[in-house]
Scaffold this motif. Sequence first.
Motif, PDB file in Angstrom:
ATOM      1  N   VAL A   6      42.692  56.389 104.972  1.00 29.72           N
ATOM      2  CA  VAL A   6      42.543  55.625 103.475  1.00 29.72           C
ATOM      3  C   VAL A   6      42.769  56.100 102.395  1.00 29.72           C
ATOM      4  CG1 VAL A   6      40.080  54.762 104.256  1.00 29.72           C
ATOM      5  CG2 VAL A   6      40.645  57.210 103.560  1.00 29.72           C
ATOM      6  N   VAL A   7      44.159  57.262 102.751  1.00 35.99           N
ATOM      7  CA  VAL A   7      44.640  58.380 101.699  1.00 35.99           C
ATOM      8  C   VAL A   7      46.433  57.821 102.282  1.00 35.99           C
ATOM      9  CG1 VAL A   7      45.361  59.966 100.200  1.00 35.99           C
ATOM     10  CG2 VAL A   7      43.001  59.477 101.255  1.00 35.99           C
TER      11      VAL A   7
ATOM     12  N   ILE B 284      40.816  61.393  96.893  1.00 35.19           N
ATOM     13  CA  ILE B 284      39.916  60.478  97.586  1.00 35.19           C
ATOM     14  C   ILE B 284      39.862  59.188  96.792  1.00 35.19           C
ATOM     15  CG2 ILE B 284      37.309  59.939  97.440  1.00 35.19           C
ATOM     16  CD1 ILE B 284      37.500  63.921  97.492  1.00 35.19           C
ATOM     17  N   PRO B 285      40.051  58.006  97.515  1.00 38.67           N
ATOM     18  CA  PRO B 285      40.046  56.655  96.739  1.00 38.67           C
ATOM     19  C   PRO B 285      38.447  56.849  95.339  1.00 38.67           C
ATOM     20  CG  PRO B 285      40.005  56.612  98.849  1.00 38.67           C
ATOM     21  CD  PRO B 285      39.932  58.086  99.356  1.00 38.67           C
TER      22      PRO B 285
ATOM     23  N   PHE C 216      35.544  55.175  96.821  1.00 34.26           N
ATOM     24  CA  PHE C 216      34.402  56.820  97.356  1.00 34.26           C
ATOM     25  C   PHE C 216      33.874  57.340  96.424  1.00 34.26           C
ATOM     26  CE2 PHE C 216      36.789  57.348 101.369  1.00 34.26           C
ATOM     27  CZ  PHE C 216      37.176  56.455 102.049  1.00 34.26           C
TER      28      PHE C 216
ATOM     29  N   ILE D  52      35.402  62.035 100.994  1.00 31.35           N
ATOM     30  CA  ILE D  52      35.317  61.844 101.624  1.00 31.35           C
ATOM     31  C   ILE D  52      34.881  62.709 103.600  1.00 31.35           C
ATOM     32  CG2 ILE D  52      37.053  63.850 101.584  1.00 31.35           C
ATOM     33  CD1 ILE D  52      38.579  61.051 101.616  1.00 31.35           C
TER      34      ILE D  52
END
Lengths: 490, 490
Positions: A32-33, B72-73, B76, B115
Amino acid sequence: MAEARIKSRAEDYAQWYQDVIAQADLAEVAGVVKGCMVIKPHGYAIWEAMQKDLDRRFKETGHKNAMFPLLIPMSFLEKEAEHVEGFAPELAVVTHAGGKELEEAYCIRPTSETIIGHFFAKWIDSHRDLPLLINQWANVMRWELRTRLFLRTGEFLWQEGHTAHSTHEEAKEEVVRMLETYRDFAHEIMAMPVICGIKSANERFAGALETLTIEGMMQDGKALQCGTSHDLGQNFGKAFDVTFQNAEGERDYVWQTSWGVSTRLVGALIMTHSDDDGLVLPPKLAPIHVVIVPIYRKDDERDAVLEAAHRIAKDLRSDGLNVEVDARTGMKPGAKYYDWERKGVPMRLELGPRDLEAKSVMCKMRLAETDENGRAVKETLSWDDLGLEVGKRLDAFQDFLYQRALAMREAGTIVVDTWEEFTAAFEDGKSSFVYAHWDGTTETELAIKEATKATLRCVPLPGNGPEPSPGKCVKTGQPSAQRVLFSKNY
Amino acid sequence: MAEARIKSRAEDYAQWYQDVIAQADLAEVAGVVKGCMVIKPHGYAIWEAMQKDLDRRFKETGHKNAMFPLLIPMSFLEKEAEHVEGFAPELAVVTHAGGKELEEAYCIRPTSETIIGHFFAKWIDSHRDLPLLINQWANVMRWELRTRLFLRTGEFLWQEGHTAHSTHEEAKEEVVRMLETYRDFAHEIMAMPVICGIKSANERFAGALETLTIEGMMQDGKALQCGTSHDLGQNFGKAFDVTFQNAEGERDYVWQTSWGVSTRLVGALIMTHSDDDGLVLPPKLAPIHVVIVPIYRKDDERDAVLEAAHRIAKDLRSDGLNVEVDARTGMKPGAKYYDWERKGVPMRLELGPRDLEAKSVMCKMRLAETDENGRAVKETLSWDDLGLEVGKRLDAFQDFLYQRALAMREAGTIVVDTWEEFTAAFEDGKSSFVYAHWDGTTETELAIKEATKATLRCVPLPGNGPEPSPGKCVKTGQPSAQRVLFSKNY
């Protein structure tokens, strides 16, 4: 069946590396990253062991730790022309913060020469403030396209030493001192032999006058750059106006160095020692030195065996060893053996009812040889002097790993004089450490890379590689003062 | 003249705090990176000492360290409604990387519940995977408008524990265990008494069911929240789908906790113990325990004095003490005394030719009382048993600091029953720890803050603050089960 979860090196080396990491539960791709990783507890414990030893070495050589900002104003990078050219394509950029767009964007540090240069300018005034010897343990970020766990990731952990000196001479001594610190750490703690050398202009750190490197050989014959130490000259001093008044009362720019190793070393460790059964760890970096597996068939045997296992563990711990008793229920001894082998625990002690009677344990080392029946050779160790005997075997294992890695490197090293020999060493995806003459030009270096995918790893320092002697460049036939090291690399 | 560089607490408390930091060379405002700080070597060494002790406590309670991504997206954070509401205004956002605009922006972690929740969902499958006990030492970023060195900065260092459990009961035990770990650390190592309590709904961590806190009293009577431990319930489990199969074969969401302390503790340390002469450090966190100042007038005295100083230093070091010999030339003893006093070194040993003859040293503690002539009281210590005598005095100093801080807090604590008493405690910029009845509503909590600037620090846990007894809210007269702690705060 479980064994099949790790591909063999012969079958697929790249997949083997990933499998070893997954099976030892060291780390995983963040997903996700982009390009980033999660370092899981077993992997992080190895990094902590590395940090502890390195930090001691840095402090013993007079360095002090500090913390500088994660974010760097974009304009800072532009102050050193080569530096920004080298790092600009890999930057992650913060444009908004606190709900607003920022007037000036920041990048997440890819390395900290610029921001530290800014503060050195504030802190240094006189030659009495020098040398200034700083180290930082930190995370850094370089937005890489092709990533690989530990070896090359978007975010990684490292230490970066940054020092300022009043003379170039003294700075150059520091550069060598810290390279030798890395070399000693690699040899003594990682059990990984490295070649010390000077990077070519083409491979040099962006903004340095000279970059020294330690290069390790991985099991596929490729090189891994494991640590670098840079002579920054007065480049950053001039870019950030870091001046001091010398003993003669004149102002001059300071001479700076920087040097770093990163979580890449965990990758180096894996690819130096591990095998098709999984991770292999040198005792000096093993989060667990000894695992004790209690063996019992009936429940009435259980208590006595577990009690003895915990007593032995306690004794060994008092000798400074990290010991785990695997008392998991519902799991057969064989499954436990497999689990700890792939996690790289150097020594296993098996303890059953018969061992209790004999007041002994069965000892199996992670790389035990097999007998004529294909069974791992085990040794019976008495409870008397167990700490001493375990210690001896762990020391011997540490030494064995170094010698084995050294033998692997020697077997994979050749000295060549012709272009035919040179290209043959890199045909069909092969790699080895190849010492060959080179004419000293970037043009030839790039032509060699183009033709063979081999890169110039370094010009070996005295005591590294073959005795220096003059010759002719394998590619151009032009004169060369000494052979240099070529290899494919990570 | 040099003494005037630290404003007195009475004159300007906020300036005193900054001056102590500057004069002890602990940290400075980054300036070029908004709201951020540089932690200089002496300040970082204090943080390292804190880390070392805390890390040991975390490991002894079964936690393992790991590393999760810095970025962190953004999506999220939005998965937990209260969490994003609490943190969104303070985020630093990465929109570009590798020379391109990102499809989805990332924020720099303000905290890592989201995360880590994502990865816990991948790692946890069965009740056998629980409890999962993880800690991370990391930098985090919260874009704050008003910052103050160590106490509130854009970027700070901390540890964040994140655990997952199969029952709420077990998670709640963990929350208390880690709060008590923080309390013990504060008392035993920082020599800082703290009140343990429960945060009101209004002051709770964004996304938690309950937040426990340790609150320290600073010398201006204000409270500083020094560490928190959160019961996250199943909130993040539900947001990130972290489920496990329980012993009965049914799937359920895990129960999570998180807990953290940060470099803010360095600020707490400063404001608990330091005085108008500068930093005061408890020996258990002092990077230097003892400084030896050699005293000589003539050059022919110099060698013998220095030799003895280094010999004594070596002996003390073998007892595990950090000892510095201040052999700087061109600097008078008085200037050296001043330098080490403001840096908070607990003990100074003065050594001159006469001491050599008498085989003794003059010992001066950082908080030595003054005699009738206003001179600091010093003690003569014999070279025999010096290590033992020094050790005793450092232990006593550690204890003295705790007792002094406790006495300060007791003197600054009042129990009130009326609104008049309550408001009087906070008039004219004053603050103290005020225990008063409260009706339990956020409305009243905010009205009290509006009227007095005092905030509800916590509902004290048993053994903290006055014996619980029912009463009536000082503001509304509504019933209250026990008194709670109010104070102005940082």
